[in-house]
Design an enzyme around this catalytic site. Structure first.
Site, PDB file in Angstrom:
ATOM      1  CG  PHE A 194      -0.462   0.499   2.451  1.00  9.65           C
ATOM      2  CD1 PHE A 194      -0.259   1.678   2.714  1.00  9.65           C
ATOM      3  CD2 PHE A 194       0.294  -0.430   3.476  1.00  9.65           C
ATOM      4  CE1 PHE A 194       0.479   2.193   4.001  1.00  9.65           C
ATOM      5  CE2 PHE A 194       0.920  -0.117   4.600  1.00  9.65           C
ATOM      6  CZ  PHE A 194       0.804   1.077   5.014  1.00  9.65           C
ATOM      7  CE  LYS A 195       5.146   1.265   4.983  1.00  8.96           C
ATOM      8  NZ  LYS A 195       4.633  -0.190   5.326  1.00  8.96           N
ATOM      9  CG  ASP A 196       3.720   0.735  -4.653  1.00  9.05           C
ATOM     10  OD1 ASP A 196       4.814   1.012  -4.517  1.00  9.05           O
ATOM     11  OD2 ASP A 196       3.120  -0.416  -5.140  1.00  9.05           O
ATOM     12  CB  ALA A 219       6.183   5.988  -2.250  1.00  8.93           C
TER      13      ALA A 219
END
Ligand code: PLP
Length: 440
Positions: free
Chosen positions: A116-118, A121
């Site tokens: 999910f950090k996509d 970022a």
């Protein structure tokens, strides 16, 4: 002659340590942390009109995201550029997948690095690029320590972004082969540093570098969820889940597997924007600082313990201070719509196997912790739909998932593409070596 003053919309952010000047979105993103080391927090949160929610199923994800984040950006980024940033951020799907009666997985792992950090970022990198674009002299260096997932998402999200150098520190031998390849094979403006030490050593070096005056010309900033441009876009997918489940006309309970508590804090922000969410569960592994806080009223940070859901091995969650701000640090307010529970690795593995056996759904350890918290809370909300966040693709935790489920997972194309590339990195042991590397 009277002067006409045009009041522009300018969201201000204050430091939660209350000892630094208020800043705009732009300054908050570039600085990461306030000069008094406090996290930035928006001065005002204005709920969206009810018509927005009445029509949400007719809006695209991009339109929803734009409406949700607009007030937080103010006029620091013009609308057309903000829309472009959002379109590039949301280049993948966010499906809600039915796992069993009234229980859905919100799969956040269909992006380039399958975590999910996509989302955060990609959004943050493009905001920084926008702020740098008119100023050839202004370059930023994003410095991050990673225990696995953050590094890959940051490397991919910032790849090829103008004016931003990225340096990623990771502990030697402590990240999986896939994770290491996601950090070390991209090249261009991304550099990987393998530290002879553990994650805490990487984190300490990063902190030291931020305080080091002799590095001030590098304009160092962080890319973890303390940065508002990584944290706030995480609101988006709570709206996307609502859009998909709205027609069932049931209250929604969300459970977030939590480490630094950025994701769940963004969910609470979405509710403050008017999104109808009945209840939140922050589910943790044995790093139970927040469940203990809710049970006892005292917040006691502890050293982190290693678990199979290692992206949540956090003993002092950095975003919890923002959650305390949202609930005015009042336990009675917390208890109205927030719970937190902790689960052992044993329970997590057993449940991972059980979900697969009874439903065929392949989860991974972080999502399973979320599922456990959700199942516990659903007893109190028998008419609700429960949604747990699946924060990473099972392939990223194949060392746990494959033996527990006794299956071999097919390799998705996003992962396949890094498997055969050579790793490029420098090895260091001390802070002085990091400093020399940053200056070189
Ligand atoms: C980072 C991460 C988490 C924890 O998210 P927070 O916002 O830090 O609470 C959970 N699962 C995975 C797979 C992660 O990478």
């Amino acid at each position: 002659m009277s002067q006409i003053v045009i009041q522009k919309s300018k969201m201000k952010y204050y430091s939660l340590n209350h000892n630094a000047p208020k800043v705009s979105f732009r300054e908050a993103v570039i600085q990461g942390l306030a000069p008094d080391k406090g996290l930035y927090f928006p001065e005002k949160i204005t709920a969206l009109p009810s018509s927005f929610f009445e029509n949400i199923e007719n809006k695209s994800n991009e339109e929803i995201a734009f409406e949700a984040i607009k007030q937080f950006v103010g006029d620091d980024i013009p609308e057309s550029n903000l829309k472009e940033i959002i379109a590039e951020t949301l280049c993948f799907d966010f499906p809600t997948v039915k796992v069993e009666t009234s229980i859905y997985a919100l799969e956040l792992y269909h992006g380039p690095t399958m975590a999910f950090k996509d989302v955060g970022a990609r959004f943050m990198s493009r905001c920084l690029a926008y702020f740098n674009k008119d100023d050839n002299n202004s370059k930023n260096t994003v410095l991050v320590a990673t225990s696995g997932d953050t590094g890959g998402a940051v490397a991919s999200g910032f790849l090829g972004v103008d004016g931003v150098e990225v340096v990623i520190l990771y502990p030697s031998g402590k990240v999986s082969d896939i994770q290491e390849r996601q950090l070390t094979t991209l090249g261009q403006n991304i550099r990987a540093v393998e530290v002879d030490g553990v994650f805490d050593d990487c984190q300490d070096m990063v902190k030291k570098a931020f305080l080091d005056q002799s590095l001030s010309h590098k304009n160092l900033t962080s890319a973890n969820s303390i940065n508002i441009a990584r944290w706030l876009p995480q609101m988006f997918y709570f709206f996307f889940a609502y859009k998909q489940l709205k027609s069932q006309q049931k209250p929604l309970v969300f459970s977030c597997p939590s480490g630094n508590f950025g994701n769940i804090c963004a969910g609470i922000m979405a509710k403050r924007l008017g999104l109808p969410i009945e209840h939140f569960v922050a589910a943790t592994n044995v790093n139970d600082t927040v469940p203990q806080f809710l049970a006892t009223g005292t917040y006691t940070p502890k050293p982190s313990k290693a678990t199979i859901s290692n992206a949540m091995d956090v003993g002092n969650p950095s975003n919890f201070i923002r959650i305390q701000e949202l609930y005015h640090n009042d336990l009675a307010e917390f208890n109205k719509d927030f719970s937190s529970y902790s689960y052992t690795d044993e329970k997590t593995s057993e449940t991972l196997a059980n979900i697969y056996k009874t439903t065929g759904y392949i989860a991974e350890p972080h999502g399973v912790v979320g599922y456990l918290g959700l199942k516990k809370e659903m007893d109190r909300f028998p008419n609700a739909i429960g949604v747990f966040l699946e924060t990473a693709h099972p392939i990223k935790f194949l060392d746990t998932v494959e033996p527990v489920l006794q299956i071999t997972l097919p390799i998705p194309p996003q992962i396949e593409s890094v498997l055969n590339k050579g790793k490029v990195k420098v090895k260091i042991k001390t802070y002085e070596e990091l400093k020399a590397f940053l200056i070189s």
